[in-house]
Scaffold this motif. Sequence first.
Motif, PDB file in Angstrom:
ATOM      1  N   GLY A 118       0.819  -1.222   0.000  1.00 48.34           N
ATOM      2  CA  GLY A 118       0.000   0.000   0.000  1.00 48.34           C
ATOM      3  C   GLY A 118       0.849   1.267   0.000  1.00 48.34           C
ATOM      4  O   GLY A 118       0.335   2.352   0.288  1.00 48.34           O
ATOM      5  N   THR A 126      -0.506   3.717  -2.659  1.00 49.77           N
ATOM      6  CA  THR A 126      -1.838   4.189  -2.255  1.00 49.77           C
ATOM      7  C   THR A 126      -1.707   5.243  -1.154  1.00 49.77           C
ATOM      8  O   THR A 126      -2.298   6.337  -1.230  1.00 49.77           O
ATOM      9  CB  THR A 126      -2.669   2.991  -1.730  1.00 49.77           C
ATOM     10  N   ARG A 138       9.313   3.005 -14.469  1.00 48.70           N
ATOM     11  CA  ARG A 138       8.305   2.601 -15.466  1.00 48.70           C
ATOM     12  C   ARG A 138       8.226   3.625 -16.596  1.00 48.70           C
ATOM     13  O   ARG A 138       7.979   3.282 -17.740  1.00 48.70           O
ATOM     14  CB  ARG A 138       6.922   2.426 -14.822  1.00 48.70           C
ATOM     15  N   GLY A 183      10.810  -8.832 -12.001  1.00 45.99           N
ATOM     16  CA  GLY A 183      10.656  -8.532 -10.574  1.00 45.99           C
ATOM     17  C   GLY A 183      11.988  -8.452  -9.849  1.00 45.99           C
ATOM     18  O   GLY A 183      12.035  -8.508  -8.617  1.00 45.99           O
ATOM     19  N   LEU A 221      15.724  -6.410  -8.924  1.00 45.80           N
ATOM     20  CA  LEU A 221      16.101  -5.022  -8.688  1.00 45.80           C
ATOM     21  C   LEU A 221      16.882  -4.467  -9.879  1.00 45.80           C
ATOM     22  O   LEU A 221      17.762  -5.146 -10.429  1.00 45.80           O
ATOM     23  CB  LEU A 221      16.965  -4.897  -7.427  1.00 45.80           C
ATOM     24  N   TYR A 274      12.445   3.129  -2.332  1.00 42.46           N
ATOM     25  CA  TYR A 274      13.888   3.288  -2.138  1.00 42.46           C
ATOM     26  C   TYR A 274      14.118   3.678  -0.686  1.00 42.46           C
ATOM     27  O   TYR A 274      13.360   4.529  -0.184  1.00 42.46           O
ATOM     28  CB  TYR A 274      14.392   4.397  -3.061  1.00 42.46           C
ATOM     29  N   GLU A 315      -1.839 -12.136   1.600  1.00 42.82           N
ATOM     30  CA  GLU A 315      -2.611 -10.927   1.279  1.00 42.82           C
ATOM     31  C   GLU A 315      -1.914 -10.135   0.151  1.00 42.82           C
ATOM     32  O   GLU A 315      -2.574  -9.609  -0.745  1.00 42.82           O
ATOM     33  CB  GLU A 315      -2.738 -10.064   2.547  1.00 42.82           C
ATOM     34  N   LEU A 323      -1.735  -7.912  -5.348  1.00 40.38           N
ATOM     35  CA  LEU A 323      -0.966  -7.571  -6.552  1.00 40.38           C
ATOM     36  C   LEU A 323      -1.533  -8.226  -7.806  1.00 40.38           C
ATOM     37  O   LEU A 323      -1.619  -7.584  -8.859  1.00 40.38           O
ATOM     38  CB  LEU A 323       0.507  -7.961  -6.367  1.00 40.38           C
ATOM     39  N   ASP A 364     -11.388  -2.937  -4.518  1.00 32.51           N
ATOM     40  CA  ASP A 364     -11.544  -1.509  -4.830  1.00 32.51           C
ATOM     41  C   ASP A 364     -11.934  -1.366  -6.311  1.00 32.51           C
ATOM     42  O   ASP A 364     -11.122  -0.975  -7.152  1.00 32.51           O
ATOM     43  CB  ASP A 364     -10.192  -0.802  -4.529  1.00 32.51           C
ATOM     44  N   ARG A 387      -0.284  -4.204 -14.557  1.00 29.22           N
ATOM     45  CA  ARG A 387       1.149  -3.999 -14.716  1.00 29.22           C
ATOM     46  C   ARG A 387       1.822  -5.276 -15.201  1.00 29.22           C
ATOM     47  O   ARG A 387       1.401  -6.372 -14.839  1.00 29.22           O
ATOM     48  CB  ARG A 387       1.759  -3.571 -13.364  1.00 29.22           C
ATOM     49  N   ASP A 401       4.461  -6.606 -14.274  1.00 29.80           N
ATOM     50  CA  ASP A 401       5.070  -7.415 -13.214  1.00 29.80           C
ATOM     51  C   ASP A 401       4.045  -7.871 -12.175  1.00 29.80           C
ATOM     52  O   ASP A 401       4.418  -8.348 -11.108  1.00 29.80           O
ATOM     53  CB  ASP A 401       6.222  -6.656 -12.536  1.00 29.80           C
ATOM     54  N   THR A 426      -8.048  -1.644   6.935  1.00 26.90           N
ATOM     55  CA  THR A 426      -8.642  -0.977   5.769  1.00 26.90           C
ATOM     56  C   THR A 426      -7.755   0.210   5.377  1.00 26.90           C
ATOM     57  O   THR A 426      -7.015   0.744   6.221  1.00 26.90           O
ATOM     58  CB  THR A 426     -10.035  -0.411   6.099  1.00 26.90           C
ATOM     59  N   VAL A 468      -5.363   2.472   7.894  1.00 26.65           N
ATOM     60  CA  VAL A 468      -3.912   2.621   7.677  1.00 26.65           C
ATOM     61  C   VAL A 468      -3.578   4.113   7.590  1.00 26.65           C
ATOM     62  O   VAL A 468      -2.627   4.600   8.210  1.00 26.65           O
ATOM     63  CB  VAL A 468      -3.467   1.898   6.385  1.00 26.65           C
TER      64      VAL A 468
END
Length: 216
Positions: free
Chosen positions: A15, A18, A39, A63, A65, A90, A118, A123, A141, A159, A161, A199, A203
């Motif tokens: 999250g 978000t 991206r 996926g 680095l 980062y 979760e 994802l 959502d 996405r 990935d 939720t 958070v």
Amino acid sequence: MSAPRILIIGPPGAGKGTQSANIAEAYGVDHITTGDALRGNKDMDISDMDTEYDTPREYMEAGDLVPDEVVNAIVDEALSQADGFVLDGYPRNLDQAKELEEMTDLDVILSLDVSREELIDRLTGRRVCDDCGTNFHVEFDQPEEEGVCDECGGDLIQRDDDNRESVENRLDVFEENTKPVIDHYDGDDSFVAIDGEQTPDDVWADIQDAIDAHVE
Ligand code: AP5
């Protein structure tokens, strides 16, 4: 309140994006995200950096680095232009954490904690607006109209990935490389662990309390 310098850290899907959007809006700071920056530059030529691949794309789709040299430069440039910020994505390994210490101090470090099961659900079900970047989820959502962004009417995409194989690898990469960074910060006065399985509103409430307690 002076412009806060905030780090948000946690596994893929915790999250970070978000909640960073909430932080940037509520506290008027820049959202500095290496994921979005990369991206937007997936096909950048990095062949002069002695890397395994010639562009970030190959690393990201698997996926893995992206090499430190590439991301360190992105963050250094972005931080030099920001007053306050929320930094998302980062540092992802201990070498990046050392680099960051040379670049700036942090007022608060928010660590989002979410279980692996979760994270996989979040994802693989995530959909992202191709235009404005707003996150949705096929179950948790949903947009008002399937495939269409509520915010700007853009197309919702998955996405590259966010397929099961890349997601599993991203979580393994997190455990191996980024978990030690969290352990390194844990115990610092500025470190706050947040239960990221609540939720989104709960958070967000915990995040506001943590920022307000650490920034004068
Ligand atoms: P990046 O873009 O940073 O991806 P990530 O860390 O894998 O994080 P995500 O964006 O997937 O998840 P998030 O925590 O932001 O969760 P979100 O809010 O979207 O990095 C991508 C790639 O770039 C890396 O794999 C790497 O290759 C490269 N890279 C980036 N930085 C690098 C670095 N420093 N060094 C080297 N390489 C680097 O939420 C996820 C979903 O869950 C959404 O659908 C959302 O709606 C939903 N959700 C959010 N909160 C909740 C909640 N509380 N309850 C239920 N659902 C929720």
